[in-house]
Design an enzyme around this catalytic site. Structure first.
Site, PDB file in Angstrom:
ATOM      1  N   GLY A  52       0.752  -1.112   0.106  1.00 54.16           N
ATOM      2  CA  GLY A  52       0.027  -0.021   0.015  1.00 54.16           C
ATOM      3  C   GLY A  52       0.962   1.234  -0.103  1.00 54.16           C
ATOM      4  O   GLY A  52       1.755   1.475   0.759  1.00 54.16           O
ATOM      5  N   THR A  53       0.413   2.144  -0.815  1.00 53.02           N
ATOM      6  CA  THR A  53       1.159   3.361  -0.966  1.00 53.02           C
ATOM      7  C   THR A  53       0.462   4.461  -1.708  1.00 53.02           C
ATOM      8  O   THR A  53      -0.396   4.057  -2.196  1.00 53.02           O
ATOM      9  CB  THR A  53       2.764   3.223  -1.741  1.00 53.02           C
ATOM     10  OG1 THR A  53       3.304   4.385  -1.554  1.00 53.02           O
ATOM     11  CG2 THR A  53       2.474   2.840  -3.018  1.00 53.02           C
ATOM     12  N   THR A  54       0.954   5.555  -1.790  1.00 54.64           N
ATOM     13  CA  THR A  54       0.252   6.810  -2.554  1.00 54.64           C
ATOM     14  C   THR A  54       1.585   7.474  -3.177  1.00 54.64           C
ATOM     15  O   THR A  54       2.299   8.252  -2.626  1.00 54.64           O
ATOM     16  CB  THR A  54      -0.757   7.631  -2.035  1.00 54.64           C
ATOM     17  OG1 THR A  54      -1.489   7.020  -1.512  1.00 54.64           O
ATOM     18  CG2 THR A  54      -1.178   8.725  -2.941  1.00 54.64           C
ATOM     19  N   LYS A  85       9.950   7.474  -0.566  1.00 56.54           N
ATOM     20  CA  LYS A  85       9.699   6.874  -1.813  1.00 56.54           C
ATOM     21  C   LYS A  85       9.838   7.474  -3.002  1.00 56.54           C
ATOM     22  O   LYS A  85       9.562   7.124  -4.156  1.00 56.54           O
ATOM     23  CB  LYS A  85       8.333   6.614  -1.670  1.00 56.54           C
ATOM     24  CG  LYS A  85       7.568   5.796  -0.325  1.00 56.54           C
ATOM     25  CD  LYS A  85       5.994   5.527  -0.468  1.00 56.54           C
ATOM     26  CE  LYS A  85       5.936   4.668   1.063  1.00 56.54           C
ATOM     27  NZ  LYS A  85       4.338   4.650   0.890  1.00 56.54           N
TER      28      LYS A  85
END
Length: 319
Positions: A52-54, A85
């Site tokens: 999970g990430t954005t 990131k």
């Protein structure tokens, strides 16, 4: 004494275009290697990992914006709240990463190494499109495996005649300009890439259609897509909702930064696997500039205050 033919040593085929690098390596077979490999235990993960990430990136009239949250999750566990990131590759290219953390770090290091070797061999920087193609070719053999890497290349391609000056300019001629830039950027609360003094070394060349901002998405199955806006990760649907509504080419720098921050904030508010902070990079023809990391909790409380003010105004209008 073992003869060379016993271990399968033959003349290596090489390519002149690659500087004589062998195209194939012959590795001798070890005795009882089959039994050795069969004895290796199979290690299984204690629990399935939910990635999970954005991350997002978009192009506007002032350059390229790259933004991402800083939460690293392992299933329902927040493994680290302050992960970076967005990784700088060179002075005019950064990469946003999503997927397995270990895989992303490994392939980013491999990409940095290959780009640096290309600079040393050819005395020029590899273009953003060439970098994306190289990365896609390296990742394609791992298609169908558990490798999980999704990288978005956000950068600016310089003129063909000026690429040499990116990394080959002398440090003596750039000391004064770097001090001035560093002082100015510190006053603005941001940091920048170590960009060489291009005004003193660059020569004029006609504009090339391949120069300018570039945004390319590369996945671990070899997919390579070029576009003007990308958002990757579990929070990307929420980020796309904000970007599709507000994004336009004529945005100013302040508006673009505010839009990227707003998109990441909305995604982290709805997505449990994204959150904590937001990192933001701005890439232009002068190189990348990193803004100071912002805590999304403060943005959340500011949003609550705005909603409270709107509710009070509506009550006044109703009364």
């Amino acid at each position: 004494m073992t003869h060379q033919s016993d271990v399968g040593w033959r003349k290596l085929n090489s390519s002149e275009r690659n500087g004589g690098i062998p195209l194939r390596f012959f590795i001798p077979n070890l005795p009882n290697s089959a039994r050795f490999h069969n004895r290796l235990p199979t290690v299984r993960r204690p629990f399935p990992l939910s990635h999970g990430t954005t991350t997002l990136g978009f192009i506007f009239q002032g350059g390229v914006i790259a933004a991402a949250d800083t939460r690293a999750s392992a299933g329902g566990l927040v493994a680290c709240p302050s992960v970076s990131k967005i990784t700088p590759i060179h002075s005019h290219l950064v990469v946003t990463s999503s997927g397995s953390g270990a895989d992303c770090v490994l392939w980013e290091r491999i990409l940095i190494r290959e780009i640096r070797l290309y600079q040393l061999r050819h005395r020029r920087c590899l273009s953003i499109s060439g970098t994306a193609k190289l990365l896609a070719f390296m990742l394609h053999p791992f298609k169908g495996t558990e490798l999980c890497v999704a990288l978005t290349l956000c950068g600016w391609d310089k003129e063909a005649g000026q690429n040499v000056d990116w990394v080959m300019a002398s440090a003596d001629s750039t000391t004064a300009s770097l001090k001035q830039k560093r002082t100015a950027f510190m006053n603005e609360g941001s940091s920048s890439a170590a960009v060489t003094n291009q005004d003193a070394t660059a020569t004029s060349h006609p504009m090339s259609p391949n120069s300018g901002p570039k945004l390319i998405y590369v996945c671990s199955d070899g997919t390579r897509l070029q576009g003007d806006v990308f958002s990757v990760g579990s929070g990307s649907p929420y980020a796309y909702g904000v970007l599709d509504r507000e994004l336009r080419w004529s945005l100013s720098k302040e508006e673009a930064v505010s839009l990227a921050r707003e998109a990441v904030f909305r995604a982290t508010h709805r997505d449990a696997y994204s959150g904590n902070n937001v990192d933001l990079f701005h890439i232009t023809a002068q190189g990348w500039r990193r803004r100071e990391r912002e805590n999304l909790k403060e943005e959340y409380y500011r949003e609550l205050e705005r909603k409270a003010k709107l509710a009070e105004e509506r009550k006044r209008v109703t009364l």
